[in-house]
Design a protein around this motif. Sequence first.
Motif, mmCIF file in Angstrom:
data_model
loop_
_atom_site.group_PDB
_atom_site.id
_atom_site.type_symbol
_atom_site.label_atom_id
_atom_site.label_comp_id
_atom_site.label_asym_id
_atom_site.label_seq_id
_atom_site.Cartn_x
_atom_site.Cartn_y
_atom_site.Cartn_z
ATOM 1 N N LYS A 104 10.337 31.402 -35.667
ATOM 2 C CA LYS A 104 10.375 30.491 -34.469
ATOM 3 C C LYS A 104 9.155 29.366 -34.600
ATOM 4 C CE LYS A 104 12.346 33.800 -31.687
ATOM 5 N NZ LYS A 104 11.926 34.742 -30.453
ATOM 6 N N ALA A 105 9.347 28.366 -34.224
ATOM 7 C CA ALA A 105 8.438 27.225 -34.249
ATOM 8 C C ALA A 105 7.104 27.744 -33.829
ATOM 9 C CB ALA A 105 8.719 25.996 -33.486
ATOM 10 N N SER A 106 7.199 28.625 -32.330
ATOM 11 C CA SER A 106 6.061 29.050 -31.583
ATOM 12 C C SER A 106 5.221 30.237 -32.580
ATOM 13 C CB SER A 106 6.437 29.705 -30.369
ATOM 14 O OG SER A 106 7.394 30.804 -30.462
ATOM 15 N N GLU A 107 5.804 30.486 -33.662
ATOM 16 C CA GLU A 107 5.181 31.416 -34.486
ATOM 17 C C GLU A 107 4.548 30.689 -35.591
ATOM 18 O OE1 GLU A 107 8.498 33.960 -35.538
ATOM 19 O OE2 GLU A 107 8.415 35.281 -33.857
ATOM 20 N N ILE A 148 -1.598 24.649 -33.143
ATOM 21 C CA ILE A 148 -2.213 23.959 -33.374
ATOM 22 C C ILE A 148 -1.985 22.610 -32.732
ATOM 23 C CG2 ILE A 148 -3.797 22.345 -34.934
ATOM 24 C CD1 ILE A 148 -4.029 24.797 -36.818
ATOM 25 N N LYS A 149 -0.777 22.048 -33.097
ATOM 26 C CA LYS A 149 -0.476 20.719 -32.682
ATOM 27 C C LYS A 149 -0.199 20.711 -30.995
ATOM 28 C CE LYS A 149 3.856 17.738 -32.558
ATOM 29 N NZ LYS A 149 4.993 17.699 -33.396
ATOM 30 N N CYS A 174 -1.734 22.759 -28.747
ATOM 31 C CA CYS A 174 -3.122 22.556 -28.183
ATOM 32 C C CYS A 174 -3.686 21.383 -28.307
ATOM 33 C CB CYS A 174 -3.960 23.863 -28.758
ATOM 34 S SG CYS A 174 -5.402 24.174 -27.897
ATOM 35 N N TRP A 175 -3.713 20.809 -29.357
ATOM 36 C CA TRP A 175 -4.209 19.395 -29.454
ATOM 37 C C TRP A 175 -3.642 18.433 -28.875
ATOM 38 C CZ3 TRP A 175 -8.587 16.961 -29.763
ATOM 39 C CH2 TRP A 175 -8.465 15.821 -29.926
ATOM 40 N N HIS A 176 -2.351 18.323 -28.639
ATOM 41 C CA HIS A 176 -1.790 17.557 -27.510
ATOM 42 C C HIS A 176 -2.387 17.681 -25.989
ATOM 43 C CE1 HIS A 176 0.631 14.872 -30.173
ATOM 44 N NE2 HIS A 176 1.116 15.954 -31.105
ATOM 45 N N ALA A 177 -2.081 18.838 -25.722
ATOM 46 C CA ALA A 177 -2.804 19.298 -24.369
ATOM 47 C C ALA A 177 -4.512 18.779 -23.994
ATOM 48 C CB ALA A 177 -2.669 20.904 -24.247
ATOM 49 N N ILE A 178 -5.122 18.959 -25.318
ATOM 50 C CA ILE A 178 -6.354 18.557 -25.094
ATOM 51 C C ILE A 178 -6.237 16.879 -25.091
ATOM 52 C CG2 ILE A 178 -8.632 18.434 -26.549
ATOM 53 C CD1 ILE A 178 -8.169 21.168 -27.367
ATOM 54 N N ALA A 179 -5.536 16.462 -25.896
ATOM 55 C CA ALA A 179 -5.849 14.843 -25.905
ATOM 56 C C ALA A 179 -5.174 14.191 -24.492
ATOM 57 C CB ALA A 179 -4.538 14.282 -27.024
ATOM 58 N N ARG A 180 -4.198 14.969 -23.960
ATOM 59 C CA ARG A 180 -3.416 14.373 -22.602
ATOM 60 C C ARG A 180 -4.646 14.698 -21.602
ATOM 61 N NH1 ARG A 180 0.935 17.306 -24.227
ATOM 62 N NH2 ARG A 180 0.639 18.931 -22.886
ATOM 63 N N MET A 181 -5.431 15.831 -21.567
ATOM 64 C CA MET A 181 -6.518 15.915 -20.681
ATOM 65 C C MET A 181 -7.592 15.016 -20.779
ATOM 66 S SD MET A 181 -9.139 19.376 -20.664
ATOM 67 C CE MET A 181 -9.604 18.680 -22.202
ATOM 68 N N TYR A 182 -7.901 14.723 -21.984
ATOM 69 C CA TYR A 182 -9.158 13.557 -22.310
ATOM 70 C C TYR A 182 -8.643 12.440 -21.968
ATOM 71 C CZ TYR A 182 -12.521 16.860 -24.767
ATOM 72 O OH TYR A 182 -13.617 17.598 -25.275
ATOM 73 N N ASN A 183 -7.322 11.997 -22.315
ATOM 74 C CA ASN A 183 -6.881 10.766 -21.935
ATOM 75 C C ASN A 183 -6.793 10.472 -20.226
ATOM 76 O OD1 ASN A 183 -6.251 8.960 -24.275
ATOM 77 N ND2 ASN A 183 -4.592 10.453 -24.617
ATOM 78 N N ALA A 184 -6.498 11.456 -19.553
ATOM 79 C CA ALA A 184 -6.528 11.430 -18.148
ATOM 80 C C ALA A 184 -7.791 11.039 -17.667
ATOM 81 C CB ALA A 184 -6.114 12.575 -17.387
ATOM 82 N N GLU A 185 -8.805 11.749 -18.193
ATOM 83 C CA GLU A 185 -10.280 11.485 -18.023
ATOM 84 C C GLU A 185 -10.701 10.003 -18.312
ATOM 85 O OE1 GLU A 185 -12.652 13.288 -15.913
ATOM 86 O OE2 GLU A 185 -10.740 14.011 -15.392
ATOM 87 N N ALA A 186 -10.241 9.739 -19.715
ATOM 88 C CA ALA A 186 -10.789 8.324 -20.120
ATOM 89 C C ALA A 186 -10.228 7.237 -19.472
ATOM 90 C CB ALA A 186 -10.203 8.378 -21.487
#
Length: 152
Positions: free
Chosen positions: A2-5, A11-12, A14-26
């Motif tokens: 499965k994709a989730s495995e 990694i993708k 998690c990185w997208h979640a981090i990027a969304r969080m940073y973009n909201a702050e930025a």
Amino acid sequence: MKASETVDYNIKVCWHAIARMYNAEAAKNDITTSIGFVLLNIDPDQGTAATKIAPLLGLEARSLTRILKSMEEKGLIYKVADTQDKRSVRILLTELGLEKREVSRITVKQFNYKVREVIPESQLQVFFQVIGQINSLIESKDVFSDEGSSEK
């Protein structure tokens, strides 16, 4: 599988979640995550050679060119010819660029502080070791060689 495995999926995501969080702050500070990362990689005192920034961020030179143009238009940076090598251009921060750099620095530190509050240091060390090994595997260019691939 499965994709989730898969490693890359996790990694993708998690990185997208981090990027969304940073973009909201930025966005609250009229910059983007990409601009914030570039600001953090420009020496606040001496400036940084334009050619040195892209490799620090894992970017293609043409992507960095677009970001630098946007940053110049926003009044965050200015360019000067390098005193040692006239062919080279140094990127320097304006007062506004220094302010936004500090905002970016605080944002990154805050995220890392929160992560370290929740995740024990021993687990973070394992994470850094594993992510380093994955990166080394990719950089070795052995992933898709005849010996390095096996479908299961």
